[in-house]
Scaffold this motif. Structure first.
Motif, PDB file in Angstrom:
ATOM      1  N   PRO A   7       2.638 -40.414 -13.751  1.00 39.72           N
ATOM      2  CA  PRO A   7       2.225 -39.184 -13.911  1.00 39.72           C
ATOM      3  C   PRO A   7       0.483 -38.867 -13.354  1.00 39.72           C
ATOM      4  CG  PRO A   7       3.380 -39.605 -15.605  1.00 39.72           C
ATOM      5  CD  PRO A   7       3.127 -40.822 -14.945  1.00 39.72           C
ATOM      6  N   LEU A   8       0.179 -37.730 -12.907  1.00 41.23           N
ATOM      7  CA  LEU A   8      -1.074 -37.531 -12.237  1.00 41.23           C
ATOM      8  C   LEU A   8      -2.088 -37.684 -13.341  1.00 41.23           C
ATOM      9  CD1 LEU A   8      -2.886 -36.853  -9.934  1.00 41.23           C
ATOM     10  CD2 LEU A   8      -2.394 -34.553 -10.158  1.00 41.23           C
ATOM     11  N   ASN A   9      -1.860 -37.133 -14.614  1.00 40.15           N
ATOM     12  CA  ASN A   9      -2.413 -37.036 -15.607  1.00 40.15           C
ATOM     13  C   ASN A   9      -3.123 -38.446 -16.001  1.00 40.15           C
ATOM     14  OD1 ASN A   9      -4.016 -35.659 -17.598  1.00 40.15           O
ATOM     15  ND2 ASN A   9      -2.780 -36.576 -19.145  1.00 40.15           N
ATOM     16  N   SER A  10      -1.952 -39.421 -16.161  1.00 40.52           N
ATOM     17  CA  SER A  10      -2.503 -40.877 -16.320  1.00 40.52           C
ATOM     18  C   SER A  10      -3.382 -41.353 -15.405  1.00 40.52           C
ATOM     19  CB  SER A  10      -1.287 -41.507 -16.672  1.00 40.52           C
ATOM     20  OG  SER A  10      -0.671 -41.788 -15.150  1.00 40.52           O
ATOM     21  N   ARG A  12      -5.649 -39.878 -13.796  1.00 40.26           N
ATOM     22  CA  ARG A  12      -7.190 -38.936 -14.148  1.00 40.26           C
ATOM     23  C   ARG A  12      -7.533 -39.365 -15.439  1.00 40.26           C
ATOM     24  NH1 ARG A  12      -7.338 -33.940 -17.190  1.00 40.26           N
ATOM     25  NH2 ARG A  12      -9.500 -33.021 -16.841  1.00 40.26           N
ATOM     26  N   VAL A  13      -6.805 -39.969 -16.255  1.00 43.53           N
ATOM     27  CA  VAL A  13      -7.406 -40.520 -17.406  1.00 43.53           C
ATOM     28  C   VAL A  13      -7.960 -41.900 -17.081  1.00 43.53           C
ATOM     29  CG1 VAL A  13      -6.926 -41.569 -19.630  1.00 43.53           C
ATOM     30  CG2 VAL A  13      -6.014 -39.116 -19.041  1.00 43.53           C
ATOM     31  N   SER A  16     -11.319 -41.546 -15.094  1.00 45.12           N
ATOM     32  CA  SER A  16     -12.444 -41.304 -16.017  1.00 45.12           C
ATOM     33  C   SER A  16     -12.771 -42.513 -16.875  1.00 45.12           C
ATOM     34  CB  SER A  16     -12.012 -40.276 -17.031  1.00 45.12           C
ATOM     35  OG  SER A  16     -13.268 -40.137 -17.809  1.00 45.12           O
ATOM     36  N   LEU A  30     -13.024 -35.856 -21.021  1.00 52.25           N
ATOM     37  CA  LEU A  30     -11.566 -35.042 -20.890  1.00 52.25           C
ATOM     38  C   LEU A  30     -11.276 -34.122 -21.930  1.00 52.25           C
ATOM     39  CD1 LEU A  30      -9.644 -38.333 -19.332  1.00 52.25           C
ATOM     40  CD2 LEU A  30     -10.787 -36.237 -18.079  1.00 52.25           C
ATOM     41  N   GLN A  40      -2.635 -43.551 -23.030  1.00 49.62           N
ATOM     42  CA  GLN A  40      -2.315 -43.173 -21.644  1.00 49.62           C
ATOM     43  C   GLN A  40      -2.595 -44.516 -20.579  1.00 49.62           C
ATOM     44  OE1 GLN A  40      -1.390 -40.754 -19.744  1.00 49.62           O
ATOM     45  NE2 GLN A  40      -1.624 -38.960 -20.848  1.00 49.62           N
ATOM     46  N   LEU A  77      -8.327 -38.516  -6.059  1.00 54.33           N
ATOM     47  CA  LEU A  77      -8.644 -37.180  -6.925  1.00 54.33           C
ATOM     48  C   LEU A  77      -9.692 -36.347  -6.424  1.00 54.33           C
ATOM     49  CD1 LEU A  77      -8.612 -38.924 -10.379  1.00 54.33           C
ATOM     50  CD2 LEU A  77      -6.977 -37.126  -9.371  1.00 54.33           C
TER      51      LEU A  77
END
Length: 293
Positions: A7-10, A12-13, A16, A30, A40, A77
């Motif tokens: 998943p894209l959110n993982s 992104r995390v 960061s 975040l 994550q 990203l």
């Protein structure tokens, strides 16, 4: 085609945490909990079948696999963010980090001119006397720094200020002699900056013999406010005093001279240096500050 991707959110995390090398700092950036960040990252590692971080006491470090993914995640990203900004109809936000004095005395009073020329860009100002790390805080597009300008990567010289003596007209009438007046100066919070104080303004033996009353603040805008309140003669930048001088709230001392001060310069990163909003704001700053050169 991309069914194997996590998943894209993982990602992104992970990006960061990799940039900040801290689950706690990533959580703050975040706006989630450190536990959520940890979960994550763990889920991403389990999906990939490899460790991305080495967990140490009060610290984390990227593994070789983590470093490889961090580089790819950052650039991907970044590219997605730039494209989304380009095609979006929403107002573009430009985040600027600068000193409280420059923001209060020059930038905010002049921002309306920028908005009239570029109504689609909204400027968010962050003031902090401690230097922001632009590499770690990706939310900041550029910083306006103050000090001695040299060969700085992704840096642009804006203007070198001049210091002068300023007070209200009434104060200058009431205290025509320097010896009778209260003199106000700034003591920088940053000890690395060269001092610009009254003993620098009067570099002669008579200064130490004169019994002068000197007040000091750690912010230039406090010095200006004290002068506006009729408390004394301020030794401040003509750039920061410009609005007060233009409106007749302060006047130059009739016997005062000017002293070369420090330099304001713009600093950005490789990630932001070619974005339209940064280039537009830099060009506007250079144009507006031309009159002070």
């Amino acid at each position: 085609m991309f069914s194997h991707l996590p998943p894209l959110n993982s990602i992104r995390v992970f990006d960061s945490a990799a940039r900040l090398l801290s689950f706690k700092a990533a959580a703050v950036e975040l706006n989630v909990t450190p536990t959520a960040v940890s979960h994550q990252i763990k889920a991403l590692e389990e999906r990939l079948g490899t460790l991305l971080f080495e967990r140490k006491i009060r610290a984390i470090e990227l593994t070789p696999e983590g470093e490889k993914l961090a580089r790819a995640a950052y650039h991907s990203l970044h590219q997605i963010s730039d494209v989304l900004e380009e095609i979006s109809n929403n107002q573009t936000i430009l985040t600027v980090s600068t000193t409280a004095s420059f923001a209060a005395q020059w930038l905010v009073p002049n921002l309306d001119k920028f908005y009239r020329q570029h109504p689609g860009i909204h400027v968010v100002i962050k003031t902090n006397e401690h230097l922001e790390d632009l590499q770690k805080n990706k939310r900041i597009d550029l910083a306006i720094r103050y000090g001695q300008f040299g060969a700085i990567k992704y840096g642009t010289k804006l203007v070198t200020e001049r210091f002068g003596m300023y007070a209200t007209s009434q104060y200058l009438k009431d205290f025509p002699l320097i010896e009778d007046a209260t003199l106000i100066e700034t003591t920088w919070q940053n000890p690395d900056l060269p001092r610009i104080t009254w003993d620098k303004y009067f570099p002669n033996d008579n200064f130490n013999k004169m019994k002068l009353k000197i007040m000091s603040y750690d912010q230039e805008h406090h010095v200006i406010q004290a002068a506006l309140a009729g408390q004394g003669i301020a030794l401040v930048s003509s750039l920061l005093a410009h609005t007060a001088l233009q409106n007749g709230w302060l006047s130059p001392h009739p016997t005062g001279e000017t002293l070369t001060g420090l330099t304001y310069y713009l600093l950005t990163t490789e990630r932001h240096k070619n974005t339209l909003k940064v280039n537009v704001f830099r060009d506007w700053l250079l144009e507006e500050l031309e009159r002070y050169r």
